[in-house]
Design an enzyme around this catalytic site. Structure first.
Site, PDB file in Angstrom:
ATOM      1  CB  SER A  35     -62.733  43.628   0.767  1.00 24.22           C
ATOM      2  OG  SER A  35     -61.950  41.943   1.109  1.00 24.22           O
ATOM      3  CB  SER A  95     -57.928  38.218   5.359  1.00 24.18           C
ATOM      4  OG  SER A  95     -59.065  38.576   6.658  1.00 24.18           O
ATOM      5  CD  GLU A  96     -64.266  36.165   3.823  1.00 22.93           C
ATOM      6  OE1 GLU A  96     -65.075  35.860   4.162  1.00 22.93           O
ATOM      7  OE2 GLU A  96     -63.559  35.331   3.192  1.00 22.93           O
ATOM      8  CG  ASN A  97     -60.846  40.099   7.894  1.00 22.24           C
ATOM      9  OD1 ASN A  97     -60.553  40.322   7.092  1.00 22.24           O
ATOM     10  ND2 ASN A  97     -61.295  40.013   9.106  1.00 22.24           N
TER      11      ASN A  97
END
Length: 216
Positions: free
Chosen positions: A87, A45-47
């Protein structure tokens, strides 16, 4: 089988054990449900999370565990959390093996437009530009047409997400690749003919002598 499930199932067949995979909002999030048995795939998850798990049961959602769209997710045993800078360092550094993104348009050269429609309010580009530029492999998962209009176009009329071409487009009608810089029909969906694909595609497609049916 509904179109979204068909697309997600076909995209899942592109994943390999050990892949670090980023899934975009919409149809791409469904891909995790259809990973082939025995494959060890790591979802990012890019967060700031590697090792995302399934949607939590009602009442068990944690406010700090969300996907890029803000929806609740879970973390699998051994998951790793980190800040957004780390990330995006992974993404921009070329460490993401595959990203699966939705699309508004893909043109005959593989260019993707997926982040805005001029004149409409949007939350922003998010990580789309970084993912298309930085991931080793870019797969677009989208329906072939919307409101009767082809989403596979000669040239994108919407703002591009990146000038880098994508690797593969999977729709509810076809699988299209871009070897040699030209949109090439690789597979047709079950029950869909080459003629039907061509009739709903504005871009010119290269059609090989043999085009197999998708194996779902």
């Amino acid at each position: 089988m509904d179109p979204q499930t068909l697309i997600a199932r076909r995209v899942a067949k592109e994943l390999r054990s050990g892949d670090l995979v980023n899934l975009g909002i919409g149809i791409p999030t469904l891909v995790a449900n259809y990973v082939l048995a025995g494959l060890k795939v790591f979802f990012q998850s890019e967060n700031g999370l590697i090792g995302t798990g399934p949607i939590p049961e009602q009442g068990l959602a944690h406010p700090t565990l969300t996907d890029a769209g803000g929806r609740p997710i879970t973390a699998l045993p051994g998951a790793s959390t980190f800040d957004s800078a780390m990330s995006f360092g992974l993404i921009r550094g070329g460490h993401v093996d595959v990203t699966v993104l939705g699309g508004l348009q893909v043109d005959a050269f593989g260019h993707l437009a997926n982040w805005t429609i001029p004149g409409k309010m949007v939350p922003g580009m998010g990580g789309a530009m970084d993912l298309v530029s930085g991931a080793k492999r870019v797969i677009v998962a989208m329906q072939h047409a919307a409101k009767g209009k082809s989403k596979i176009v000669p040239k994108c009329t919407l703002p591009l997400t990146s000038v880098r071409p994508v690797n593969l487009v999977v729709t509810d009608m076809a699988v299209i690749g871009f070897a040699g810089g030209k949109a090439t029909l690789l597979e047709t969906a079950p029950g869909v003919t080459i003629g039907e694909v061509m009739a709903v595609t504005d871009a010119e497609l290269v059609v090989p002598d043999h085009v197999p049916e998708m194996m779902i």
